[in-house]
Design an enzyme around this catalytic site. Sequence first.
Site, PDB file in Angstrom:
ATOM      1  CE  LYS A 130     -10.164  14.720 -16.339  1.00  0.00           C
ATOM      2  NZ  LYS A 130     -11.221  13.770 -16.318  1.00  0.00           N
ATOM      3  CG  ASP A 137      -8.370  20.883 -10.787  1.00  0.00           C
ATOM      4  OD1 ASP A 137      -7.532  20.592 -11.665  1.00  0.00           O
ATOM      5  OD2 ASP A 137      -9.447  20.265 -10.649  1.00  0.00           O
ATOM      6  CE1 TYR A 186     -15.314  17.294 -13.425  1.00  0.00           C
ATOM      7  CE2 TYR A 186     -14.286  16.527 -11.394  1.00  0.00           C
ATOM      8  CZ  TYR A 186     -14.920  16.261 -12.594  1.00  0.00           C
ATOM      9  OH  TYR A 186     -15.136  14.968 -12.973  1.00  0.00           O
ATOM     10  NE  ARG A 200      -2.467   1.009   3.484  1.00  0.00           N
ATOM     11  CZ  ARG A 200      -2.462   0.170   4.530  1.00  0.00           C
ATOM     12  NH1 ARG A 200      -3.095  -0.986   4.460  1.00  0.00           N
ATOM     13  NH2 ARG A 200      -1.855   0.487   5.640  1.00  0.00           N
TER      14      ARG A 200
END
Length: 406
Positions: free
Chosen positions: A219, A194, A121, A67
Amino acid sequence: MSIPNDRKPLTKLAQAGRRPEWTGMPGQPGAIVSPPVWRASTILYDDVAHLRKAAGSSTHERLFYGRKGTPTAWSLADALTEMEPGAEGTMLYPSGVAAIACALMAVLKPGDRLLMVDSAYDPTRNFCEQMLRPQGIETIYYDPTDVVALDAHLASGPIRAIFLESPGSLTFEVQDIPAITRWAKANGIVTLLDNTWATPLYFPAMAHGVDISLLACTKYIVGHSDVMMGSATANAEWFGKLRQTAYLFGQMVSPDDAWLAARGLRTLGVRLKQHQDSAVAIAHWLKAQPDVARVLHPALPDCPGHALWQRDFSGSTGLFSFILKGGDEKARAALIDGLAHFGIGYSWGGFESLALPVDPARYRSATSWAAERPAVRLHIGLEDPADLIADLDAGLARFRAIRDAG
Ligand SMILES: Cc1ncc(COP(=O)(O)O)c(C=O)c1O
């Protein structure tokens, strides 16, 4: 081979994230160019003493338990850190939204107040309303283009953090990030940005005073529409808290996904340049069409914040919107539905072009948006722009036919 520190961003893209694990076998010179995929859950120790020693020391970028990652993900994180001069480190998350959520949780505690850009967003807004507000963290929405108005919010109590998204990913207002970070620093406020649209290549956020820079790597970093991922890159003041919070929430990415994202990163420079050139050409073409009321693209002078984009950014990318002249939902759908080269779907940043009907008014509370005019968001992919223009031309004819008949 030592790598000098003063490399240009494109050189960094080709080299960033090389790790000592990539060197050859012991006693054998040489190094591999691209990392292998280290898959792991269990890590074995020689004995109890070594196991206890590992647990008692820093586990950051050390093999400990799956992890906490393996060199595949660490290499990608290191590379993203190298792309941000002034950054201390990067944490990776299974999506862009996870990165945004975890970064906000790292910064905020009950009783805090957060300033959120009104053009954010929409899932970012949802997180504020549905997760932060019930925990006693208040979100106040602010106008992306009005820095002066920020002061008024201080009158009603201290602000812990301010969240920026520049340009907004539906309406493309460019924010005065240096002025906002100066204002925030003067008032002891943490800044989160962002930065998915510009990426660190076209807007190095830390260099402009941002504390935590967030990317939906889904993206442009991945660039091939085949992996979901997010990242948060922070300065020395915030990286420790960011890492601790990511560990507490068990955030990690798979080594296979990290490998694909790292592969995507190497070509970010050439891809973005092509996205930029084609999108600017198509934006100019759209602007000249009689059925288009407005094109919202930061490189066009009538986009809010165009001068700021010119001053602060070194490029534009493939995502922008345009507003139609008149028409209704049916006319807009006729435009989009018949497109041959644009897919209809969420997300962006891949090599393929996409078209999406957008209704920004639904996601506004501090500022208004002319709701009556239908808008379309385009992501311009790597296809030949002449094909895309011909496709849009036919789409506008379909739009016109329905609008004028109605
Ligand atoms: C501006 C912006 N930020 C964040 C995200 C979230 O990224 P993800 O879909 O990887 O959760 C998106 C996704 O569309 C986005 O457009």
